[in-house]
Design a protein around this motif. Structure first.
Motif, mmCIF file in Angstrom:
data_model
loop_
_atom_site.group_PDB
_atom_site.id
_atom_site.type_symbol
_atom_site.label_atom_id
_atom_site.label_comp_id
_atom_site.label_asym_id
_atom_site.label_seq_id
_atom_site.Cartn_x
_atom_site.Cartn_y
_atom_site.Cartn_z
ATOM 1 N N GLY A 134 18.578 -4.759 30.971
ATOM 2 C CA GLY A 134 17.629 -5.850 31.210
ATOM 3 C C GLY A 134 18.353 -7.157 30.984
ATOM 4 O O GLY A 134 19.448 -7.170 30.405
ATOM 5 N N ILE A 135 17.753 -8.241 31.414
ATOM 6 C CA ILE A 135 18.423 -9.543 31.272
ATOM 7 C C ILE A 135 17.399 -10.604 30.885
ATOM 8 O O ILE A 135 16.184 -10.407 31.075
ATOM 9 N N GLY A 136 17.867 -11.728 30.373
ATOM 10 C CA GLY A 136 16.967 -12.826 29.991
ATOM 11 C C GLY A 136 15.993 -12.361 28.924
ATOM 12 O O GLY A 136 16.383 -11.778 27.913
ATOM 13 N N LYS B 36 10.328 -7.008 33.663
ATOM 14 C CA LYS B 36 8.917 -7.308 33.872
ATOM 15 C C LYS B 36 8.563 -7.134 35.349
ATOM 16 O O LYS B 36 7.596 -6.485 35.694
ATOM 17 N N THR B 37 9.392 -7.705 36.213
ATOM 18 C CA THR B 37 9.084 -7.685 37.643
ATOM 19 C C THR B 37 9.628 -6.445 38.350
ATOM 20 O O THR B 37 9.156 -6.064 39.401
ATOM 21 N N PHE B 38 10.648 -5.849 37.798
ATOM 22 C CA PHE B 38 11.405 -4.754 38.407
ATOM 23 C C PHE B 38 12.032 -5.189 39.735
ATOM 24 O O PHE B 38 12.248 -4.388 40.641
ATOM 25 N N THR B 39 12.318 -6.474 39.845
ATOM 26 C CA THR B 39 12.982 -6.980 41.053
ATOM 27 C C THR B 39 14.242 -7.770 40.707
ATOM 28 O O THR B 39 14.961 -8.193 41.615
ATOM 29 N N GLU C 226 20.157 -8.516 39.044
ATOM 30 C CA GLU C 226 21.175 -7.996 38.117
ATOM 31 C C GLU C 226 20.720 -6.684 37.496
ATOM 32 O O GLU C 226 21.467 -5.702 37.454
ATOM 33 N N THR C 227 19.490 -6.668 37.031
ATOM 34 C CA THR C 227 18.979 -5.475 36.348
ATOM 35 C C THR C 227 18.911 -4.301 37.306
ATOM 36 O O THR C 227 19.281 -3.174 36.960
ATOM 37 N N MET C 228 18.459 -4.557 38.526
ATOM 38 C CA MET C 228 18.291 -3.435 39.449
ATOM 39 C C MET C 228 19.652 -2.891 39.902
ATOM 40 O O MET C 228 19.819 -1.678 40.038
ATOM 41 N N ASP D 177 5.897 -21.070 32.388
ATOM 42 C CA ASP D 177 6.472 -20.729 33.699
ATOM 43 C C ASP D 177 7.945 -21.111 33.687
ATOM 44 O O ASP D 177 8.453 -21.628 32.684
ATOM 45 N N GLN D 178 8.669 -20.848 34.762
ATOM 46 C CA GLN D 178 10.121 -21.110 34.777
ATOM 47 C C GLN D 178 10.603 -21.272 36.209
ATOM 48 O O GLN D 178 11.489 -20.563 36.660
ATOM 49 N N TRP D 179 10.007 -22.227 36.921
ATOM 50 C CA TRP D 179 10.378 -22.398 38.331
ATOM 51 C C TRP D 179 11.827 -22.830 38.493
ATOM 52 O O TRP D 179 12.435 -22.611 39.547
HETATM 53 O O1 LIG Z 1 12.130 -8.995 33.130
HETATM 54 P P1 LIG Z 1 12.569 -9.471 34.468
HETATM 55 O O2 LIG Z 1 11.454 -9.535 35.457
HETATM 56 O O3 LIG Z 1 13.714 -8.641 34.973
HETATM 57 O O4 LIG Z 1 13.099 -10.929 34.293
HETATM 58 C C1 LIG Z 1 14.246 -11.245 33.573
HETATM 59 C C2 LIG Z 1 14.421 -12.732 33.450
HETATM 60 O O5 LIG Z 1 14.632 -13.249 34.737
HETATM 61 C C3 LIG Z 1 14.393 -14.563 35.050
HETATM 62 O O6 LIG Z 1 15.019 -15.113 36.068
HETATM 63 C C4 LIG Z 1 13.670 -15.453 34.148
HETATM 64 O O7 LIG Z 1 14.280 -16.698 34.094
HETATM 65 C C5 LIG Z 1 13.498 -14.912 32.753
HETATM 66 O O8 LIG Z 1 12.435 -15.558 32.147
HETATM 67 C C6 LIG Z 1 13.269 -13.429 32.771
HETATM 68 O O9 LIG Z 1 13.122 -12.984 31.452
#
Ligand SMILES: O=P(O)(O)OC[C@H]1O[C@H](O)[C@H](O)[C@@H](O)[C@@H]1O
Length: 648
Positions: A218-220, A278-281, A284-286, A573-575
């Motif tokens: 996971g990242i971030g 969180k998003t599974f999109t 990097e993580t995928m 949020d984090q646009w």
């Molecule tokens: O958990 P994820 O959906 O993979 O997101 C991982 C990270 O990606 C981002 O780009 C956001 O800036 C972070 O706030 C988030 O924690």
């Protein structure tokens, strides 16, 4: 007059207690925020800013609507603070610190935590003016709206309820009419069941071996918090004992070197992989998840995924599409922001696998304790509120753009990076919640390293260069005890001597008179002078148990929320992270095209000259990957198969 009277009535610095009463164990009434009457509060202080509310009163006149848009920076309370900076700038901490009464009035305690704000460039008046500003900003109303599950993340139309993640089972908090606490606990129960089974050797890998190692991908927000907590708990003796024979690794960076590092020495047969997103999109993580899946299945076959891979996500549809059975997924909700998700399955699952679920419950209880304190304590005694207000004072009014988080505790080595994301991604914003440009700078640059390491690195600048407000974090009882015969003090005391000394060195400094009295040669006096008057806060924890780690986490999360409420920005949020992702995707398309041509191609358009030249340089120099026949390539030490050994 009216405003001053109300400020004294609701948040008076004069009435501040030295010690606040512990809030632990108080029953939480999570729904009370819903009962707050924002419009009534508006009328009470004659305040025109209702911009944070989802619906303003229908009878708003156009002048009210206009006033609604006025940023807090045009309020009299703001102006008063601006004016007050001159007075404070004429004072020196060297003089302020001799006043014991002032010190006592700037120390706060809560349930074992001891926080000393006396080294901030403040007077009693500053604190009162900051409390007045909090009233003007409707801080209490905004906090209540958060705790009550209102959609305060307005750009994503979401509630912000990470505080619900650590509520006791019998609490209630409603999102769109539904109590979410039972959902939270159903995931926690599932984590307990799963982690117990893995730890007890009931859940076995594909070849029948116990899963002793965990790789969390996971990242971030899906990485930094769990890593901080893991690092904090690793050398706590009870936790260390509970983790005996187990390994927890994190894989965040898409850099293949990080894959090599995370998998180094691991055996797929005994490794459990958790894909946390969180998003599974997240790209990097995928990619890392696909890479590690390939590492697993190359040796154990496709069926191994069911036993060796689980997921943490809000997106169960994509979890299934990836090939992980949603039965083996641990959910959370869109009302948990990524950087606020450590107390969801994001952190609790990997950490429960490593240390056992009971330790994670203690951690959750610590975080909940601070949530209750934040929600209930009067502002003048409310530690996260005071930390937040002082951040506003230092950055927006005194123009100090950074904050150094300096734990005198190696176990908190990863705390500064976690807080860096929590703070900078939350309040590093350019517009208010309504999208209006801010007439001031919000957010600060967070950085930090554990003491004493930082002292031998960047402290030069914070002592004699720019003014950087510092946050010293110390622990009374170390997780490890070492005292050598013949030494003056124990190793932990030695560390803490520095904790005490640094805060005073920054505040008091050293002047030319003292240097001359020490016979320092005249030409060296300017070099050896310390101007002092550099602010810091010192926070002392009784120990670093999981409970205390939970308190520390929630202290900072709530402090950052306070800053967002005060600056009237959306801290959830984090646009600002999106544009880079879009551009990377354009480069990816081009890179694929370039790599899959039989002849080397040169990029001639689509990018500015600087980027184009750099990309061409990169394409020319890097030819070790043989496109267009991509293959699953692993260095031999990462894959345990004879075929691999033969191939490489
Ligand atoms: O958990 P994820 O959906 O993979 O997101 C991982 C990270 O990606 C981002 O780009 C956001 O800036 C972070 O706030 C988030 O924690």
């Amino acid at each position: 007059m009216q405003q001053a009277a109300i400020a004294l009535q609701s948040s008076s610095w004069h009435g501040a207690h030295l010690h606040t009463r512990p809030q632990a164990g108080r029953r939480q009434h999570a729904r009370r925020g819903a009962a707050v009457q924002p419009q009534a509060a508006f009328a009470q202080i004659g305040h025109t800013d209702t911009s944070h509310m989802s619906s303003a009163g229908s009878s708003s006149s156009s002048s009210q609507r206009e006033a609604k848009r006025l940023p807090i920076a045009y309020s009299p309370e703001w102006m008063a603070l601006r004016e007050h900076t001159k007075e404070v700038e004429s004072l020196h901490l060297r003089d302020l610190l001799v006043d014991e009464e002032r010190t006592d009035s700037l120390v706060r305690e809560h349930n074992g935590l001891y926080v000393d704000f006396s080294r901030q460039n403040v007077t009693e008046t500053t604190m009162q003016l900051l409390l007045n500003l909090a009233e003007r900003a409707k801080l209490r109303t905004k906090m209540n709206a958060m705790f009550a599950g209102e959609h305060i993340n307005n750009t994503e139309d979401r509630a912000v309820l990470h505080t619900a993640l650590r509520m006791p089972r019998d609490e209630e908090v409603y999102v769109e009419g539904e109590n979410v606490v039972p959902d939270v606990w159903s995931v926690l129960d599932k984590i307990k069941d799963f982690s117990d089974r893995v730890r007890d050797g009931e859940w076995l890998g594909a070849t029948g071996k116990p899963l002793t190692d965990v790789v969390a991908i996971g990242i971030g927000g899906s990485y930094l918090g769990p890593l901080f907590v893991h690092t904090a708990m690793q050398f706590d003796e009870p936790c260390k004992e509970l983790a005996r024979g187990r390994r927890l690794r994190f894989l965040a960076n898409v850099d293949p070197v990080d894959v090599a590092k995370a998998l180094n020495g691991l055996n797929p047969e005994t490794t459990l992989v958790i894909v946390i997103s969180k998003t599974f999109t997240t790209t990097e993580t995928m990619l890392n998840a696909r890479t590690v899946r390939t590492w697993l299945t190359a040796e154990l076959g496709q069926e191994a995924v069911a036993k060796h891979m689980v997921a943490v996500s809000t997106n169960l549809k994509l979890v299934r599409e990836f090939g992980i059975d949603p039965e083996n997924a641990f959910g959370f909700w869109d009302w948990v922001g990524g950087r606020y998700s450590v107390t969801s399955a994001v952190g609790i699952l990997p950490l429960a696998l490593q240390y056992g679920f009971e330790k994670m419950e203690e951690f959750l209880q610590g975080a909940h304790d601070i949530d209750c304190h934040y929600r209930d304590a009067p502002f003048q005694d409310n530690i996260p509120v005071l930390m937040g207000l002082l951040s506003i004072w230092n950055s927006t009014f005194l123009g100090r753009s950074s904050v150094a988080v300096l734990p005198y505790c190696q176990a908190l080595a990863k705390f500064p990076s976690h807080i860096q994301q929590v703070a900078m991604e939350s309040v590093g914003k350019q517009v208010s919640v309504d999208g209006e440009p801010l007439p001031f700078k919000a957010g600060e640059i967070y950085f930090g390293e554990p003491g004493t390491n930082g002292q031998h690195s960047f402290y030069q600048l914070i002592h004699q260069g720019r003014v950087v407000p510092c946050e010293f974090i110390g622990v009374v009882k170390s997780q490890q005890s070492v005292y050598l015969k013949g030494e003056l003090v124990s190793n932990h005391d030695e560390l803490m001597c520095n904790f005490f000394a640094q805060a005073d060195a920054l505040a008091i400094g050293k002047d030319s008179v003292t240097l001359r009295a020490e016979n320092v040669p005249e030409y060296l006096i300017p070099h050896k002078t310390f101007s002092g008057n550099r602010p810091s806060t010192s926070l002392l924890l009784p120990s670093l148990s999981p409970y205390r780690v939970g308190q520390l986490l929630a202290l900072y999360e709530n402090r950052v929320a306070t800053q967002g409420f005060m600056w009237n920005v959306n801290a959830f949020d984090q646009w600002g992270v999106e544009l880079g992702k879009v551009l990377a995707s354009r480069v990816r398309t081009m890179m694929h095209t370039a790599r899959t041509r039989s002849r080397r191609i040169t990029i001639t358009d689509g990018f500015n000259p600087s980027t184009r030249k750099m990309i061409n340089r990169y394409l020319d120099g890097k030819n070790q990957m043989l496109y267009p026949e991509p293959q699953d390539i692993f260095p031999c030490d990462l894959i345990h198969s004879e075929e691999c050994e033969a191939k490489f």
